[in-house]
Design an enzyme around this catalytic site. Sequence first.
Site, mmCIF file in Angstrom:
data_model
loop_
_atom_site.group_PDB
_atom_site.id
_atom_site.type_symbol
_atom_site.label_atom_id
_atom_site.label_comp_id
_atom_site.label_asym_id
_atom_site.label_seq_id
_atom_site.Cartn_x
_atom_site.Cartn_y
_atom_site.Cartn_z
ATOM 1 N N LYS A 116 0.811 -1.216 0.000
ATOM 2 C CA LYS A 116 0.000 0.000 0.000
ATOM 3 C C LYS A 116 0.843 1.264 0.000
ATOM 4 O O LYS A 116 0.493 2.257 -0.649
ATOM 5 C CB LYS A 116 -0.948 -0.008 1.200
ATOM 6 N N GLU A 200 -3.026 7.087 7.932
ATOM 7 C CA GLU A 200 -3.892 7.864 7.051
ATOM 8 C C GLU A 200 -4.913 8.647 7.873
ATOM 9 O O GLU A 200 -5.295 8.239 8.977
ATOM 10 C CB GLU A 200 -4.656 6.950 6.088
ATOM 11 N N HIS A 235 -14.806 -4.469 7.361
ATOM 12 C CA HIS A 235 -14.063 -4.210 6.124
ATOM 13 C C HIS A 235 -14.299 -5.281 5.058
ATOM 14 O O HIS A 235 -13.558 -5.357 4.081
ATOM 15 C CB HIS A 235 -12.569 -4.058 6.408
ATOM 16 N N ARG A 297 -6.864 -7.793 -10.292
ATOM 17 C CA ARG A 297 -7.563 -9.027 -10.659
ATOM 18 C C ARG A 297 -9.022 -8.687 -10.908
ATOM 19 O O ARG A 297 -9.459 -7.552 -10.711
ATOM 20 C CB ARG A 297 -7.473 -10.051 -9.524
#
Length: 660
Positions: A116, A200, A235, A297
């Site tokens: 990430k 973040e 999530h 994907r």
Amino acid sequence: MLKKVLIANRGEIACRIVRTGHRLGVATVAVYSDADRDALHVRLAGEAVHIGPSPAVESYLRSDRIIDAALRSGADAIHPGYGFLSENPDFAGAVAAAGLRFIGPPATAIRAMGLKDAAKALMEKAGVPVVPGYHGADQDPDFLLGEAGRIGFPVLVKARAGGGGKGMRRVETAAAFKEALASARREALAAFGDASCLIEKYIAHPRHIEIQVFGDDHGNVVHLFERDCSAQRRHQKVIEEAPAPGMPEAMRLAMGEAAVKAAQAIGYSGAGTIEFIADASEGLKADRFWFMEMNTRLQVEHPVTEAITGVDLVEWQLRVASGEPLPKRQEELSIDGWAFEARLYAEDAERGFLPATGMLAHLDLPDDLARVDSGVRAGDRISPYYDPMIAKIITHGPDRTAALSRLSDALAQVRAAGVTTNAAFLRRLTIQPDFAEGRPDTGLIDRHLTELTMVHAAPPEVAALAALSFSGTLAARKTNDPWALLSGFRLWSGASDFILLEHRGQPLPVSFLSKGEGNYRVLLEGRDVDLRISSSPDAFRVEVDGRTSTLHEVHDGKATTVFRDGESWHFTLADPLAGEDEAAAAGDRIVAPIPGLVKLLHVAPGAAVSRGEALAVMEAMKMELALPAPRDGRIAEVLVSQGEQVLEGAVLLTLEVEDG
């Protein structure tokens, strides 16, 4: 066009790829483990190759066995589906090195988006908006605390590797930061072998919106508009839709352009998804969305994009892998109507979403109302080795209201017995006011979890139908044999029967008196209820207090399940001879609630434990479950070993019997 494709996956995605292959005249090869020997994807494919034992790490994650199977079968290419090896750059590289085509992006593109922090740095350089935060290499806790203060609390601590919510913590204050960071690091290290984290800004009213992108080997990249995946739990996506509700056209254009830039920045080819987070505190706006990550994907939720664009994304994958250019240019793509996808899982939402295993004794899916992508049939076994998805249910309509109504109706028609499903939870979500009115966000399910997962007591007519089923009365009513219709006949008096049911572990005594002509008087929990039952080949019409409803019932001798309006109730016969000693002994045992792997054992014989203390951790179907001590006491025996596979109901540990 490719001639033969090996599918390095299982379940519904493997079946879905086989069907497109058949339509295009592309031969398909399935692979299977011991647990999947008789699976649907094996039956549908033209040929199949065994690749190992049931655990995925010994079969579907064995790249060497998969590549060998492709070479031996004469396949031209390997389609990885999603999950397993689909985003493994080493596998993609090994496929290419073996002279086969990997149906996906090049290994360099997968690697570029695999971490990430590196992905966000690359996106910033490409001019794609990125969530404010720190994505650098310095992992010193004091430095990261300073960065969190600079960003402004609340913040998210996120593992740089992996996904699915693991290694992610929301931190409200500076005082709580270091403890949350340490916890996220431990989880990330255990899950991904990488403890590094990034920081973040936490978005207070987040919407999870992603863009489907597609590239080819000729430098062309297009986007196929957005999907809203905000309806999540821990999530994990639950219901997805396309397009996103409340999406302004200016924001759609901006997100599409940003997604195309992201794909072009890494030389992308094939199907991919750029995931964004949007701040919806003041509605969706073109300057209030940021890049989160890229999935290199095909996504689980790709059918909603297919529904609104009329594109078969697997066909595009096969054509691009064959060297063809993209079938359409950007200006040829448009949105038609609205679509939803609900993920039907073998899990018990009313028991904390505990994965369910066992044989699907009965399965009705709403093929007439929806597109259903499934990899299982009635009679199949839901094993603890893989993701417990039963089906994806996809609906399409001219607008959001119509498509959502069709989804709700379709979910009401799901009838599965033998294994608990989340169908009722999904249907409740479709009619939850905030979701139904187009106001989804990533916290919606958690805010309304109680109402979405509450246990509904069995109504009198439902319990009565179950009791009549166990008594044999319902079977008698479905026959034309006049002697069978005399079941329960008594001379000079009414026919009275008693059944002791068990529903969700609680005894439920039911007495009923046949009054003839399908009329019954039922005594249930101290209340007399008069009801009338009439039957059809596949349902029962039950009238109570002037209200008639349609109930479906599935009975297999040992259990019966009753369905009505999207809800279901499962009953077994209670054992009236089960004594108090047996119930008391259950409090001294820690048993496996599901089949699975004993991942961790925290105690040894003789250890003192407190009620609620985690004694062991089990793993099944990608989920970890901590098993707590039922009371204060001392461990008498440890009956299993760490790493052992156990069946549901197996006794793992026992406590010393209490004196007195």
